[in-house]
Design an enzyme around this catalytic site. Sequence first.
Site, short mmCIF file in Angstrom:
data_model
loop_
_atom_site.label_atom_id
_atom_site.label_comp_id
_atom_site.label_asym_id
_atom_site.label_seq_id
_atom_site.Cartn_x
_atom_site.Cartn_y
_atom_site.Cartn_z
N SER A 148 -9.75 1.53 2.92
CA SER A 148 -8.91 2.32 2.06
C SER A 148 -7.85 1.52 1.29
O SER A 148 -7.29 2.02 0.32
CB SER A 148 -8.20 3.39 2.87
OG SER A 148 -7.37 2.81 3.85
N LYS B 197 0.84 -1.20 0.00
CA LYS B 197 0.00 0.00 0.00
C LYS B 197 0.87 1.25 0.00
O LYS B 197 1.91 1.28 0.68
CB LYS B 197 -0.91 -0.04 1.24
CG LYS B 197 -1.97 1.04 1.32
CD LYS B 197 -2.87 0.81 2.56
CE LYS B 197 -3.98 1.82 2.70
NZ LYS B 197 -4.85 1.53 3.87
N SER C 123 -9.70 -0.93 7.12
CA SER C 123 -9.18 -0.75 5.76
C SER C 123 -8.46 -1.93 5.14
O SER C 123 -8.15 -1.90 3.95
CB SER C 123 -8.27 0.47 5.71
OG SER C 123 -9.07 1.62 5.60
N1 GLN Z 1 -13.22 3.66 6.69
C1 GLN Z 1 -12.45 4.06 7.82
C2 GLN Z 1 -12.07 5.52 7.70
O1 GLN Z 1 -12.41 6.13 6.74
C3 GLN Z 1 -11.27 3.18 8.00
C4 GLN Z 1 -10.05 3.61 7.32
C5 GLN Z 1 -8.86 2.77 7.65
O2 GLN Z 1 -8.97 1.71 8.27
N2 GLN Z 1 -7.70 3.26 7.27
O3 GLN Z 1 -11.44 6.05 8.57
#
Ligand code: GLN
Length: 468
Positions: free
Chosen positions: A133, A58, A157
Amino acid sequence: MFRSLTIEDCLSLNREDLAAESAKEIEKMEPVLKSFITVCKDHEFRSGEFAGIPIAVKDNITTKGVKTTCASKILENYVPPYNATVVEKLLLHGFTVVGKTNLDEFAMGSSTERSAFFPTRNPWDPTRVPGGSSGGSAAAVAGGEVVAALGSDTGGSVRQPASLCGVVGFKPTYGLVSRYGLIAFASSLDQIGPITKSVRDAAILMSVISGKDAMDSTTVDKNIDFLKDMENGISGMKFAVPKEVYDYEQLDSGVAVLFDEALKLAEKLGAKIRKVRIPSMKYAVAVYYVIAPAEASSNLARYDGVKYGLRVEEKGLKDMYKRTRREGFGEEVRRRIMLGTFTLSAAYYEAYFNKAQKVRRVLSSELDSVLTENDAILTPTSPITAFKLGEVKDPLTYYLMDIFTAPANLAGLPAISVPYGFSNDLPVGLQIMSRRFHDAKVLRIARSFEKNSPYNSNGRIRLPVVKA
Ligand code: GLN
């Protein structure tokens, strides 16, 4: 052939050509999927147990000499002078890092639509999002561009995109994997985790990337054998199912049906299912969206046009800061910085941030007490399946998608998403969560579902046929 390879499959193959095969798939699939921000061209073949196995990382995890952007304009041209500890460990074991995957800017989002550069598409249906994400990592694995990938999980994410793309995503116990080189979003929640085509591969990657690291003081010294007891099944285990899952109004009916099927399968395999109440679970999203933006507003203060990345020239220093941050950060990141700055301000600290910390503690102890009487808590990973690009507009709707995943981050628990069937031809994930440092048990339970799921063949998950 290459597309479906797991790490374990690769072990018995000639490794010399694997990176080239991955490069070919990437070239073929990228016009459709757009999983990568950067594709690495010249790879060095390294020796080691996993020599030559192509893996994606990532793009919020630093790679020495290779751009690491966080999918943000503010870091668009940032080339880190060092590798994250997890990257060092991958290289040390012979893996070939073939590219850096797309994400929602600074990992804030659930669809990868919030990348400052372009959205990634779901290999099961390219008109739909891959989740987020870590959507680029999940799409690259499900789309057969790489053998496995690393993501980061702050509120879901790793697990949510794995669920939406029909692959395995594991968030380890807080402290098991070093975050040195993971560009911080919310430090009390962030963990790096594997996205793979099998549960065994997730365990293999955990043995590679976990461990105490002098560069990250939150890491712990634990010697966990992640593959131990992997094939021993779940007979005699007790699983708690929160009644709150059924209270949740936006739960997709196809997801609910598959979840109940998975519970029946568990009973058939000798486990006991017990419905429980976890009353604070309904506050998880609210708590998460106070704490995560608060920590983010502090972590992101470092991007000021001086030390890193973008600088938009302006006459005064203050105006330079302002313009750099306004132009460098996207809308969602700015929203969170403002939210976090507000809840941390002297006048509101008690009402919001401190209150959220208290509820976090209550939720954590509710989860702990359920988990002292049960081996794991089962829920769907995501209340919904992959949605169309552009379909969801309201930030609140996105935030609510984290309902089942955020609790594990708030409490530091290990949790996995393992594919369990399809709703309207779109993958659905089952989430298994357990006590801190019971990561091997989470993997073992997931393996049992993977092995016995009627939607898999020979215990292997189904992968999409993507038309390039
Ligand atoms: N959807 C969550 C957010 O927008 C989780 C994001 C993540 O785990 N990086 O914060």
